[in-house]
Design an enzyme around this catalytic site. Structure first.
Site, PDB file in Angstrom:
ATOM      1  N   GLU A  27       0.848  -1.192   0.000  1.00 61.19           N
ATOM      2  CA  GLU A  27       0.000   0.000   0.000  1.00 61.19           C
ATOM      3  C   GLU A  27       0.882   1.240   0.000  1.00 61.19           C
ATOM      4  O   GLU A  27       1.979   1.245   0.571  1.00 61.19           O
ATOM      5  CB  GLU A  27      -0.913   0.017   1.230  1.00 61.19           C
ATOM      6  CG  GLU A  27      -1.837   1.225   1.276  1.00 61.19           C
ATOM      7  CD  GLU A  27      -2.875   1.179   2.393  1.00 61.19           C
ATOM      8  OE1 GLU A  27      -3.695   2.107   2.470  1.00 61.19           O
ATOM      9  OE2 GLU A  27      -2.853   0.218   3.181  1.00 61.19           O
ATOM     10  N   ASN A  72      -6.696   1.702   2.637  1.00 61.38           N
ATOM     11  CA  ASN A  72      -7.399   2.968   2.794  1.00 61.38           C
ATOM     12  C   ASN A  72      -6.951   3.994   1.750  1.00 61.38           C
ATOM     13  O   ASN A  72      -7.741   4.837   1.322  1.00 61.38           O
ATOM     14  CB  ASN A  72      -7.156   3.531   4.197  1.00 61.38           C
ATOM     15  CG  ASN A  72      -7.797   2.683   5.279  1.00 61.38           C
ATOM     16  OD1 ASN A  72      -8.537   1.735   5.000  1.00 61.38           O
ATOM     17  ND2 ASN A  72      -7.513   3.009   6.520  1.00 61.38           N
ATOM     18  N   ASN A 172     -12.249  -0.854  -0.973  1.00 59.99           N
ATOM     19  CA  ASN A 172     -11.590  -1.275   0.264  1.00 59.99           C
ATOM     20  C   ASN A 172     -12.362  -0.788   1.488  1.00 59.99           C
ATOM     21  O   ASN A 172     -12.665   0.412   1.597  1.00 59.99           O
ATOM     22  CB  ASN A 172     -10.171  -0.697   0.314  1.00 59.99           C
ATOM     23  CG  ASN A 172      -9.467  -1.019   1.631  1.00 59.99           C
ATOM     24  OD1 ASN A 172      -8.995  -2.138   1.823  1.00 59.99           O
ATOM     25  ND2 ASN A 172      -9.411  -0.060   2.548  1.00 59.99           N
ATOM     26  N   GLU A 173     -12.712  -1.696   2.363  1.00 62.80           N
ATOM     27  CA  GLU A 173     -13.248  -1.403   3.708  1.00 62.80           C
ATOM     28  C   GLU A 173     -14.307  -0.295   3.712  1.00 62.80           C
ATOM     29  O   GLU A 173     -14.332   0.559   4.608  1.00 62.80           O
ATOM     30  CB  GLU A 173     -12.108  -1.052   4.663  1.00 62.80           C
ATOM     31  CG  GLU A 173     -11.229  -2.233   4.988  1.00 62.80           C
ATOM     32  CD  GLU A 173     -10.208  -1.952   6.078  1.00 62.80           C
ATOM     33  OE1 GLU A 173     -10.107  -0.795   6.554  1.00 62.80           O
ATOM     34  OE2 GLU A 173      -9.500  -2.901   6.474  1.00 62.80           O
ATOM     35  N   TYR A 244      -7.179  -8.036  12.090  1.00 55.75           N
ATOM     36  CA  TYR A 244      -5.909  -7.781  12.767  1.00 55.75           C
ATOM     37  C   TYR A 244      -6.078  -8.112  14.244  1.00 55.75           C
ATOM     38  O   TYR A 244      -7.135  -7.871  14.832  1.00 55.75           O
ATOM     39  CB  TYR A 244      -5.488  -6.311  12.612  1.00 55.75           C
ATOM     40  CG  TYR A 244      -5.206  -5.902  11.186  1.00 55.75           C
ATOM     41  CD1 TYR A 244      -3.980  -6.196  10.604  1.00 55.75           C
ATOM     42  CD2 TYR A 244      -6.158  -5.230  10.428  1.00 55.75           C
ATOM     43  CE1 TYR A 244      -3.709  -5.820   9.289  1.00 55.75           C
ATOM     44  CE2 TYR A 244      -5.895  -4.857   9.125  1.00 55.75           C
ATOM     45  CZ  TYR A 244      -4.668  -5.151   8.562  1.00 55.75           C
ATOM     46  OH  TYR A 244      -4.402  -4.781   7.256  1.00 55.75           O
ATOM     47  N   GLU A 292      -6.574  -8.910   3.928  1.00 59.43           N
ATOM     48  CA  GLU A 292      -5.756  -8.226   4.932  1.00 59.43           C
ATOM     49  C   GLU A 292      -5.813  -9.039   6.213  1.00 59.43           C
ATOM     50  O   GLU A 292      -6.899  -9.270   6.757  1.00 59.43           O
ATOM     51  CB  GLU A 292      -6.241  -6.794   5.210  1.00 59.43           C
ATOM     52  CG  GLU A 292      -5.955  -5.794   4.107  1.00 59.43           C
ATOM     53  CD  GLU A 292      -6.270  -4.363   4.516  1.00 59.43           C
ATOM     54  OE1 GLU A 292      -6.097  -4.022   5.713  1.00 59.43           O
ATOM     55  OE2 GLU A 292      -6.702  -3.590   3.648  1.00 59.43           O
ATOM     56  N   GLN A 354       1.450  -5.825   5.910  1.00 51.43           N
ATOM     57  CA  GLN A 354       1.855  -5.557   4.540  1.00 51.43           C
ATOM     58  C   GLN A 354       3.203  -6.216   4.282  1.00 51.43           C
ATOM     59  O   GLN A 354       3.681  -6.973   5.131  1.00 51.43           O
ATOM     60  CB  GLN A 354       1.896  -4.056   4.313  1.00 51.43           C
ATOM     61  CG  GLN A 354       0.514  -3.394   4.406  1.00 51.43           C
ATOM     62  CD  GLN A 354       0.556  -1.901   4.114  1.00 51.43           C
ATOM     63  OE1 GLN A 354       1.485  -1.364   3.546  1.00 51.43           O
ATOM     64  NE2 GLN A 354      -0.487  -1.207   4.547  1.00 51.43           N
TER      65      GLN A 354
END
Length: 510
Positions: A27, A72, A172-173, A244, A292, A354
């Site tokens: 990212e 993000n 994304n998200e 996470y 992720e 990442q």
């Protein structure tokens, strides 16, 4: 001492190992791109600015597919800013991470880097501030051979042949209020459906990933998946998951058992996706893209070095969430990989987030060294050795009591069998903080002839569970696992307390 009995059988398989399960993520955040994979002027850099020392570690790590450019970041990104002559590209502010983006590195550079690293590209599109037209234009630019405005622009920009990107993330998200362009499930579902439809009209061969929940703790979890899939079921091939985990307040036992939550998350999303399919009377099966996942210590996000401190200056590639991983983190990452592999019939893409510097298995310093973090090793060995068929594992283990997840197996395991090479691989974690674990493995349908590999990651001599690696010393890594024995259809071994191990066995079918 704890004990565990594991039974596996040649005839009881989950499916073939999906090679995209061992993916990573790059990212435009912090120092992942700039001074991570890309640093013109570094002593190891090639003529394109790619850090060769980092590339060598990436090849050793062995990711198969890499998601790009976010995250993000992508929800406020104009892809056109990252193509064309570098000196003509605009400099922008990135609101997601409160940084300055020079666009010196963009789509062409990433595709070239991915070819050097021998990884597949997984491209994300902006469905936060942009929509259908930008999405279809990007597919045309990347994948159409020639003869149209966008494809000819790609050729003018130096890429005669199409990039042929197959996997595309539809945003994304967007379930998260923190996301630029945050949407309700209905708002996102309709936009993703139309964007996906338009993209596949440009290139029907592409595979699409719809945004799922940003975590199983999201207030909209479950409802989001059901509503979104109600819109996009016919257009997409995958639904995403993000998760996470971290150790809270010294509760190491709960932290070591967090793969229990990953199992729950995966199985819940599978159930929801299949419920939507049943309602639609569809024979199509939606697979999962866990694009992720990692250990991330999400504390202090409002410190001067973190993105949500609005009083700080706008900076180029500041240090963001550069977690230093220890022995405990590596064992937990090993259990996450086990969870993903055990669900490999439905989780067919996964991306550790990442790749470099930002919560990453690889660290680097500007103008300086690159090195492996503790979490590098479980990923590298599983990417290398998990081949062929995923074997079902029946585990009878002593249990550890956790405050957050109740009882969990002290020994966690996944297994694969590669018929072509005649190798069976066991990936094991001992969650016990203080107790070694005696493990016996019964092999149904196999006769074992030799142990071809036995390695373990555990607390180094003179260290503790918080031991980690630095650019000066890689103290945490794999060492020989002694005392592994094989006889007929049985393997026995002893796992040190707090450890992750790989045992590879040469087998014939009985």
């Amino acid at each position: 001492m704890s004990t565990a009995r594991i039974t596996i059988d040649r005839d009881f398989t989950v499916g073939e190992v999906p090679r995209r399960l061992f993916g990573s993520f790059v990212e435009h955040m912090g120092r992942c791109v700039y001074t991570g994979i890309f640093e013109p002027g570094h002593p190891s850099a090639d003529e394109r600015g790619f850090r060769r020392d980092v590339l060598e570690l990436v090849r050793e790590l062995g990711p198969t597919i890499v998601r790009y450019p976010g995250g993000n970041f992508v929800s406020g990104y104009n892809w056109e800013d990252g193509v064309g002559p570098v000196d003509e590209r605009p400099t922008r502010i990135d609101g997601a991470w409160h940084t300055i983006e020079t666009n010196a590195f963009g789509l062409h550079e990433f595709v070239e880097w991915a070819r050097e690293a021998d990884v597949e590209v997984m491209e994300a599109i902006n469905l936060g501030t942009r929509g259908v037209d930008a999405a279809r234009a990007l597919v045309e630019y990347a994948n159409h051979p020639a003869g149209t405005a966008w494809s000819d622009l790609r050729r003018e920009n130096g890429a005669e042949d199409p990039f042929d990107i197959k996997v595309w993330c539809l945003g994304n998200e967007l379930d998260g209020p923190w996301q630029i362009g945050h949407k309700t499930a209905d708002e996102y579902g309709r936009l993703a459906q139309e964007a996906g439809k338009a993209m596949k009209l440009v290139d029907p061969s592409i595979e699409l990933v719809a945004v799922g929940s940003s975590g199983s703790g999201m207030p909209t979890f479950g409802e989001w998946e059901y509503t979104v899939l109600g819109h996009v079921y016919d257009e997409v091939d995958y639904l995403s998951l993000h998760a996470y985990y971290q150790e809270h307040d010294g509760d190491a036992k709960s932290f070591l058992a967090t793969a229990v939550d990953m199992d729950y998350f995966i199985e819940s999303v599978i159930s929801t996706a299949d419920a939507v399919g049943a309602k639609r009377k569809s024979r199509k099966r939606i697979n999962l893209s866990f694009d992720e996942w990692n250990v991330w210590y999400q504390t202090g996000l409002d410190t001067p070095d973190q993105p949500h401190n609005v009083g700080k200056q706008w900076r180029k590639h500041p240090r963001l969430i550069e977690d230093e991983y220890n022995v405990t983190d590596a064992v937990v990452v090993g259990t996450f990989l086990n969870s993903l592999l055990r669900h490999g019939d439905r989780v067919t893409i996964a991306n550790q987030a990442q790749l470099v510097n930002v919560i990453a298995p690889i660290r680097s310093e500007e103008g300086g060294a690159a090195w492996r973090q503790s979490i590098f090793w479980p990923f590298a060995r599983m990417s290398q050795l998990a081949r062929g068929s995923i074997l079902r594992t029946a585990v009878t283990s002593d249990r550890i009591d956790t405050a957050k997840y109740g009882d969990a197996d002290a020994v966690d395991v996944s297994a694969t069998w590669d018929e072509e090479s005649g190798r069976l691989a066991l990936f094991l974690a001992n969650r016990g903080l203080d107790e070694t674990a005696d493990v016996s493995v019964k092999l149904g349908g196999f006769a074992a002839s030799a142990i071809t590999r036995a390695e373990v990651l555990t607390v180094p001599e003179g260290g503790d569970r918080f031991s980690s690696n630095t650019q000066d010393a890689e103290r945490v890594g794999l060492t020989p696992l002694e005392g592994v024995s094989v006889e007929g259809s049985a393997v026995t071994l002893r796992l040190p307390a707090l450890s992750w191990a790989v045992v590879e066995v040469a087998v014939t079918t009985a």
